[in-house]
Design a protein around this motif. Structure first.
Motif, mmCIF file in Angstrom:
data_model
loop_
_atom_site.group_PDB
_atom_site.id
_atom_site.type_symbol
_atom_site.label_atom_id
_atom_site.label_comp_id
_atom_site.label_asym_id
_atom_site.label_seq_id
_atom_site.Cartn_x
_atom_site.Cartn_y
_atom_site.Cartn_z
ATOM 1 N N PRO D 110 0.834 -1.207 0.000
ATOM 2 C CA PRO D 110 0.000 0.000 0.000
ATOM 3 C C PRO D 110 0.872 1.261 0.000
ATOM 4 N N TRP D 111 0.359 2.327 -0.631
ATOM 5 C CA TRP D 111 1.246 3.459 -0.866
ATOM 6 C C TRP D 111 1.776 4.133 0.395
ATOM 7 N N PRO D 112 0.952 4.277 1.464
ATOM 8 C CA PRO D 112 1.545 4.970 2.626
ATOM 9 C C PRO D 112 2.730 4.187 3.188
ATOM 10 N N LEU D 113 2.601 2.865 3.188
ATOM 11 C CA LEU D 113 3.709 2.048 3.685
ATOM 12 C C LEU D 113 4.915 2.150 2.759
ATOM 13 N N ALA D 114 4.635 2.142 1.464
ATOM 14 C CA ALA D 114 5.728 2.256 0.494
ATOM 15 C C ALA D 114 6.503 3.545 0.745
ATOM 16 N N VAL D 115 5.744 4.607 1.006
ATOM 17 C CA VAL D 115 6.391 5.901 1.265
ATOM 18 C C VAL D 115 7.262 5.807 2.512
ATOM 19 N N VAL D 116 6.699 5.218 3.570
ATOM 20 C CA VAL D 116 7.464 5.120 4.818
ATOM 21 C C VAL D 116 8.714 4.273 4.609
ATOM 22 N N ILE D 117 8.572 3.183 3.865
ATOM 23 C CA ILE D 117 9.741 2.324 3.627
ATOM 24 C C ILE D 117 10.821 3.091 2.876
ATOM 25 N N VAL D 165 6.086 1.650 -14.464
ATOM 26 C CA VAL D 165 4.801 2.311 -14.660
ATOM 27 C C VAL D 165 3.722 1.489 -13.986
ATOM 28 N N GLY D 166 2.646 2.107 -13.701
ATOM 29 C CA GLY D 166 1.533 1.357 -13.156
ATOM 30 C C GLY D 166 0.463 2.342 -12.742
ATOM 31 N N VAL D 167 -0.759 1.832 -12.626
ATOM 32 C CA VAL D 167 -1.824 2.698 -12.141
ATOM 33 C C VAL D 167 -1.709 2.738 -10.629
ATOM 34 N N LEU D 168 -1.434 3.901 -10.101
ATOM 35 C CA LEU D 168 -1.220 4.017 -8.672
ATOM 36 C C LEU D 168 -2.430 4.691 -8.033
ATOM 37 N N PRO D 169 -2.613 4.495 -6.748
ATOM 38 C CA PRO D 169 -3.774 5.081 -6.067
ATOM 39 C C PRO D 169 -3.756 6.602 -6.163
ATOM 40 N N ASP D 170 -4.947 7.182 -6.196
ATOM 41 C CA ASP D 170 -5.031 8.636 -6.287
ATOM 42 C C ASP D 170 -4.367 9.313 -5.106
ATOM 43 N N GLY D 171 -4.455 8.648 -3.950
ATOM 44 C CA GLY D 171 -3.854 9.227 -2.756
ATOM 45 C C GLY D 171 -2.377 9.499 -2.959
ATOM 46 N N PHE D 172 -1.723 8.600 -3.682
ATOM 47 C CA PHE D 172 -0.298 8.766 -3.933
ATOM 48 C C PHE D 172 -0.054 9.952 -4.859
ATOM 49 N N LEU D 248 8.103 12.483 -3.753
ATOM 50 C CA LEU D 248 7.326 13.537 -4.419
ATOM 51 C C LEU D 248 7.558 13.501 -5.932
ATOM 52 N N LEU D 249 8.796 13.229 -6.319
ATOM 53 C CA LEU D 249 9.104 13.151 -7.750
ATOM 54 C C LEU D 249 8.302 12.009 -8.380
ATOM 55 N N ALA D 250 8.272 10.873 -7.682
ATOM 56 C CA ALA D 250 7.528 9.725 -8.202
ATOM 57 C C ALA D 250 6.055 10.074 -8.355
ATOM 58 N N SER D 251 5.525 10.747 -7.331
ATOM 59 C CA SER D 251 4.112 11.093 -7.366
ATOM 60 C C SER D 251 3.832 12.084 -8.484
#
Lengths: 379, 376, 257, 340
Positions: D110-117, D165-172, D248-251
């Motif tokens: 999940p994206w929040p965890l990915a960010v934290v990692i 590439v991939g469809v990522l969650p809007d939250g990200f 942020l760059l990824a997002s």
């Protein structure tokens, strides 16, 4: 030490014999031939050979009938380390087609970054030194003029065949021409695109451009296109931004164009990355519907953007043609039919646009990436 | 009282006797390791004359710059602008030859002088503006690169007179390539400059103790500028050699010269803290980096390992040297003993904690993981 | 009493020296005399102006007001090399040695011996080495185990010897200033350095010694010049004084006559 | 290599009191020179390009474009305050922005965890850099160059030339694409982080200690400052900031590829260096860094609107840096002259 001298001499001797084969070029002359230091495909391809190979590449693979005592050894020298997945796709298309054809192979990759000309030169020398290992050397020059001497050297070697990827303009002063050049012609793409745009949007339109880096590629993608629409359709060009083929550059250029040159209704982007940056800049100010923006190459990202209605048209390469054609060339060579090959192979290009239905786009994409796969690459 | 060369008292200690060579132990050990490894892994291909030629040819390009950089770094300086200087000067040389019909030797000489001029500017910026070397040469790097782009745009200038290709890749029949001769000559010149001239002596003095150098009346600024001028000329020479090697040049050429050369020099035992110079070490460093890349290519190992290997080699050889020195100074204390100090234990605990937290996060992540969404 | 005072005038005299840095007055109207064959100690608290005084004497600073006379003639010095040319040199506390160079290179730093090779002037490393060995032994009685090691690997006393040798190599040296020569040394090395000082004195040099250690001062010095708050608090003859008296001058407990 | 000396020369209160107005101006010019220059540039471009330069659109473009570089600059300046350089800011962002995407697309985290990692990995890289610099005693330039190359190699290996590439969650995506009061949210992150870093570096012992270590590590050590801890901490902070910039760059880009990110290294360092010539001239400082990045952004944006080309950026960066350090150097010499 003597051995070295002999090698040096023998390379010299080889290169002089190698030159004989290409003495017949050009086959015919096209306008401007004297001003160019290279030939265009039409000047060096015997009639029908290119079309024949395109047809073979577009069709189902016919399995190789001969026998191999060992896999063919293929060396790939290309600047794949930091560019888009162009090289990875070519690689996949070639290997999958080879498998389809039933040819056993081994590959060795020598990758570098796009600007590391010197490293690529080092690779070329080392592959040349190990010439006894390889049957085919595929060379994707970091920059044509800079690697010209290396193309020459590799082509002069008899123990393997040399194929050049990503360029289609045989340089006149090469002593040795490679066996085949494989590429998409941006110039051809520019003309296809020009015709489509004039038909769709009419005459007298104002356009702005996100160009790449000045050089042969940008001259064809952007320059030829610009010349064509200005000449045939009386278009005006408000501004040309050099975005260095970077997403950031496309974003920056488009932001600039949107506010400084509001009269421009069309934004041309010279590659996918810039097109994505451009679209993003448009979306961020809600102008993506007003602006007719174009990309280059018809990659998955661009098609997605077209589906979302953000990008409007793009000259679409049948991306896997280059790799598949290379596999076909290897097969032809193994079957002693290399005489049937054109000197320059060009992949097919058609325009993908927002008026196509979803199925039409899907089919196009399927065809383009039939080997490397639609969407993200799995390797 | 007559002078004698015989010294009474204890014989010279072993550690003192090897002191002058300590600097090149690092690269030598690494080179030996490569040789041994390749001797087992791929001896037939690695150990042949043509391959030695390739290694030398690759290394030759960096020799002049490593020579000059040895002086710059020994003076506690650094020059990040060399790649741009090489590109700018060789672009100008190429224009003189291709567009203005200058004869190649004249154009080459002009390029070298221009390089020296760029170096002079660097030196003046650093000594007169009192700009730290790192920032000053970084700024000039951007400026020179910008100028090269202004002049050449994306143009590739190619096909030069034979003299240039001879400099870049010519082969003396039965002997080593011309650029290797040039490179080794510059290295020898550097050795001579370092040991036999005021410039070399003062370079070490300035790097070793700038205040002392100033006090003994050495014109510190002038000798610093000399080093940058030498560096600029050497970068220009490398640019000429590169142009000859490829028989073509472009404004974006020579992108990573600075880091490669600095790495080679530092790996060779010249200290970034100044005063410790080793010309032999720099030569060994240049050779080491070239041998390493060549070995990886010969083994047909995937290319990103080159990056990993050069990073690891750079850090570990510097670490090895630092450790040798420390051991010399603080007595032979084992690595294990060093790890058991309370301070190190704290650090170990911190890194353990970080790794544990990360593992936990990954675990949670995989538990929560949905299906990968790989398609675009 | 081996002061040269009775035989002739002072070798070097500083008269009414004042030095201001911006608004700060570091020295105010200080006089100083040094005689050949004599050790003059300068003592005083931190900030008393000791090092400013000797930096003016050695040409590193120029006085705001006041004059320096050498052998009776007035002297204007713009740099340290001017002072060296006049026979005044200094060995600083930091020794001003380039630790990475060998002793010979250090001894000749800034003053290298050269020879001509094919018309090019190059350093004569061999001769510098021999000269270093000679000077160290003949003038200072020091023999180093090896002359090929970096100076950093020598002991404190040996490093001091190299620094002193550098100063005394100059034929015309008349005044040698030594700034805290024993500060960083152990007792044994200190004794050796004091012996060096006595040797130099015996060779007829005027030695000016700056030191915090009154023990050292009373062991080798002939006279003591006490600095206090930028002024000279008094000059005393060691033979007619005591450590208590000098200490008093340093802290200002009693004003000198 | 004494490349990062810290010798602040902002005027003291006492010094200012005694000065005439002209004197005060002369004294303050080097301090606020870059700020003034930025304002002059903005005014100049606004007058010359009234319809296109002083617009909300342009402001948005500049902010969304340069906020990431500003974050990197701020990250790089933390070790700089302690007299160290961190080259991994450039190499790190390549790997981090790729991982921020691939952790989601390849591993389904999940994206929040990915960010934290990713942030944790950034901190760990910083920790490792700190170890190399402070424990193994390797010069920071070489140490971070080494780790940087390895990070970059991992990025190349991980992608193998592919784009992530991939469809990522809007939250990200929302991390970077949200607009608040008409301006990109990245701008607000930047302000928040700037203020936080400013408070920490100027008003807490941490900042004092870092600058003290940068000015004279030996002295700091003798005064009982645990230099090792602080230097390692500085690298960890810079590593975490780099990771944040990568996220942020990824997002923003929605694609991860190895060709993106390395070009941020020079501008980020230039920004921090420029920052050391203003506000608190002579040492890197938070607001100076922001001003440094801002003047480059404004200048390049303006010149490009005049039709400047792709070579504008390096040339402008270089010349600005030269002028700024020239001014600072001049001020330093004036001050030096007074001292002698």
């Amino acid at each position: 030490m003597n051995k070295l001298l002999i090698t040096t001499l023998s390379i010299l001797a080889l290169s002089s014999t190698g030159a004989l084969a290409e003495d017949k070029l050009p086959l015919k002359e096209l306008p401007g031939i004297a001003d160019r230091d290279y030939w265009v495909p039409g000047e060096v391809n015997a009639d029908g050979k290119l079309e024949a190979l395109q047809a073979v590449v577009g069709a189902e693979g016919v399995p190789f009938t001969g026998s191999q005592d060992k896999p063919v050894e293929i060396a790939l020298i290309y600047p794949s380390a930091d560019t888009s997945d162009f090289w990875a796709r070519n690689f996949l298309a070639m290997t999958k087609r080879l498998e389809e054809l039933g040819i056993k192979y081994n590959t060795t990759e020598f990758a570098s970054r796009q600007i590391e000309h010197s490293l690529q030169s080092t690779y070329a020398n080392q592959v040349l030194q190990d010439g006894d290992i390889y049957d085919y050397v595929i060379f994707g020059p970091s920059e044509l003029a800079i690697q010209a001497d290396n193309i020459d050297k590799l082509s002069g070697e008899d123990s393997f065949k040399t194929y050049v990827w990503a360029f289609h303009t045989p340089l006149k002063d090469l002593k040795n021409q490679p066996d085949v050049w494989f590429d998409f012609s941006s110039a051809a793409g520019a003309l296809v695109m020009c015709d489509y745009m004039l038909e769709r949007l009419g005459n007298g339109v104002t356009m702005a451009m996100n160009r790449g880096i000045p050089g042969i590629t940008d001259n064809q993608r952007s320059g030829d296109f610009k010349d064509c629409v200005m000449e045939k359709g009386d278009w005006k060009v408000a501004y040309e931004h050099y975005g260095e083929y970077q997403r950031e550059g496309g974003f920056e250029g488009t932001s600039l164009i949107l506010q400084a040159y509001p009269e421009a209704t069309i934004i041309h982007n010279a590659n996918t990355a810039m097109a994505m940056g451009s679209v993003e800049a448009q979306v961020s100010v809600g102008k993506e519907k007003e602006i007719f923006s174009t990309g280059w190459g018809g990659t998955g990202l661009e098609l997605d953007a077209i589906r979302r209605g953000e990008l409007d048209a793009t000259p679409m390469r049948m991306g896997d043609d280059v790799g598949a054609a290379t596999a076909e060339a290897i097969k032809a060579d193994l079957e002693d039919r290399s005489g049937e090959l054109p000197l320059v192979f060009l992949g097919r290009i058609t325009v993908a646009h927002d008026q196509m239905g979803a199925e039409e786009l899907d089919a196009l994409q399927q065809e383009a990436f039939r080997f490397s796969g639609v969407g993200a690459l799995e390797r | 009282m007559t002078t004698t060369t015989h010294h009474p008292g204890n014989p010279v200690k072993f550690s003192e006797r090897i002191e002058p060579f300590l600097a090149i132990i690092g690269p030598m050990v690494m080179i030996l390791a490569i040789l041994l490894f390749m001797g087992v892994a791929e001896p037939a291909r690695y150990f042949r004359l043509s391959n030695l030629n390739l290694i030398l040819l690759d290394a030759a390009l960096y020799m002049p710059m490593a020579m000059a950089m040895t002086f710059v770094i020994t003076q506690r300086g650094i020059d990040l602008s060399i790649g741009s200087v090489a590109a700018l000067t060789s672009i100008l040389m190429a224009f003189l030859i291709k567009q203005f019909g200058f004869s190649a030797p004249v154009a080459i000489t002009i390029a070298l002088v221009l390089g020296a001029l760029c170096g002079l500017i660097n030196g003046l910026v650093i000594t007169k503006f009192k700009v730290p070397d790192l920032i000053g040469t970084l700024a000039m790097d951007l400026v020179y690169r910008g100028l090269a782009l202004v002049i050449a745009k994306g143009l590739v200038l190619a096909r030069f007179p034979e003299i240039l290709t001879d400099i870049g890749r010519g082969q003396i029949p039965g002997f080593i390539p011309v650029p290797v001769v040039i490179g080794l000559l510059t290295m020898a010149l550097g050795y001579w400059l370092l040991k036999r001239t005021f410039f070399g002596r003062y370079t070490v003095a300035i790097g070793s103790n700038p205040e002392a150098a100033e006090m003994t009346g050495i014109a510190v600024d002038r000798y610093k500028i000399y080093a940058y001028v030498l560096m600029g000329a050497a970068a220009a020479l490398a640019g000429v050699m590169l142009t000859g090697k490829l028989n073509a040049i472009q404004a974006t050429s020579a992108p990573y010269f600075n880091l490669h050369v600095i790495a080679a020099v530092v790996v060779g035992g010249t200290s970034l803290f100044g005063g410790r110079a080793s010309m032999l070490g720099s030569l060994a460093g240049v050779l080491l980096l070239s041998m390493m890349i060549n070995a990886l290519v010969t083994l047909r190992i995937e290319f990103f390992w080159q990056s990993v290997a050069s990073g690891v080699v750079i850090v570990s050889s510097v670490a090895l040297y630092t450790w040798l020195q420390k051991k010399d100074r603080d007595g032979a204390k084992g690595l294990i003993a060093g790890l058991t100090t309370p301070e190190s234990l704290k650090l170990l605990r911190l890194s353990g904690g970080l790794i544990a937290a990360l593992a936990l996060l990954l675990l949670i992540g995989s538990l929560l993981a949905g299906n990968p969404v790989a398609s675009g | 009493m081996p002061t040269g005072e009775n035989n002739s005038g002072p070798l070097v005299s500083m008269r009414s020296i004042t030095k201001r840095f911006g608004g700060v007055t570091a020295l105010s109207i200080v006089d100083l005399d040094a005689y050949a064959g004599e050790v003059l100690a300068i003592v005083g608290d931190n900030g008393a102006g000791k090092s400013t005084l000797i930096k003016i004497l050695t040409g590193v600073y120029q006085p705001t007001e006041g004059e320096i006379y050498v052998g009776g003639g007035k002297l204007v010095m713009n740099s340290h090399s001017d002072a060296i040319a006049e026979g005044i040199d200094a060995v600083y506390q930091t020794l001003a040695l380039a630790d990475h160079l060998d002793p010979a290179s250090n001894m000749f730093l800034g003053n290298e011996l050269t020879r001509s090779f094919l018309g090019i002037t190059v350093l004569d490393n061999k001769r510098m080495r021999e000269e270093t060995e000679r000077v160290l032994f003949e003038r200072l009685g020091v023999r180093l185990r090896s002359l090929d090691v970096p100076t950093a690997s020598l002991s404190g006393g040996q490093r001091q010897a190299v620094a002193i040798a550098r100063a005394v190599y100059h034929e015309g040296l008349r005044v040698l200033v030594m700034d805290e020569p024993t500060a960083a040394l152990g007792p044994q090395e200190t004794a050796r350095t004091l012996k060096l000082i006595m040797a130099l004195k015996a060779q007829g040099l005027a030695v000016i010694l700056i030191s915090h250690s009154l023990d050292d001062v009373f062991e080798v010095a002939d006279r003591v010049h006490v600095q206090r708050r930028g002024k000279c608090a008094g000059v005393v003859q060691v033979s007619q004084s005591s450590q208590q008296e000098v200490l008093g001058l340093i802290v200002g407990a009693e004003e000198a006559a | 290599m004494q490349s990062l000396e810290s010798n602040a020369l902002e005027p003291t209160k006492a010094e200012i009191q005694g000065l005439s107005i002209r004197g005060k101006l002369l004294r303050f010019l080097p301090v606020y020179g870059l700020v003034i220059l930025t304002i002059i540039l903005i005014l100049l471009f606004s007058i010359l390009l009234p319809t296109t330069f002083p617009t909300l659109l342009n402001l948005r473009a500049i902010i969304s474009d340069k906020a990431i570089i500003a974050l990197l600059s701020l990250g790089a300046m933390i070790p700089m305050a302690a007299g160290r350089i961190d080259l991994t800011v450039g190499y790190g962002i390549v790997l981090w922005h790729i991982l921020a995407i691939s952790l989601q697309t390849l591993f389904g985290i999940p994206w929040p965890l990915a960010v934290v990692i990713v942030l944790m990995l950034g901190a760990m890289t910083g920790f490792f850099n700190g170890l190399l610099v402070e424990v193994a005693k390797i010069d920071s330039f070489i140490a971070t160059l080494g780790t940087g190359t390895v990070l970059y190699a991992i990025a190349l290996w991980h992608t193998g030339g592919r784009q992530m590439v991939g469809v990522l969650p809007d939250g990200f995506y929302a991390l970077s694409t949200t607009f608040v009061f008409g301006l990109p949210i990245t701008g607000y992150y930047l302000i928040a982080i700037t203020v936080f870093m400013w408070l920490v570096l100027e008003y807490t012992p941490i900042g004092r200690y870092l600058y003290a270590i940068g000015a004279n590590q030996r002295a700091a050590q003798l005064n009982g400052i645990p230099t090792r801890k602080y230097v390692i901490g500085a690298f960890m902070a810079s590593g975490t900031m780099t990771a944040l910039a990568g996220v942020l760059l990824a997002s923003k880009l929605r694609i991860g590829q190895a060709s993106v990110g390395l070009e941020f290294l020079l501008p980020a360092l230039v920004g921090a260096f420029l920052g050391s010539t203003t506000i608190k001239p002579g040492r890197v400082n938070v607001w100076g860094t922001v001003v440094g990045v801002a003047i480059l952004a404004v200048g390049i944006s303006g010149i490009q609107q005049f039709g400047g080309s792709f070579w504008v950026e390096p040339l402008f960066n270089g010349v600005t840096l030269l002028i700024a350090i020239g001014i600072a150097g001049y001020a330093q010499r004036r001050k030096g002259a007074v001292k002698k």
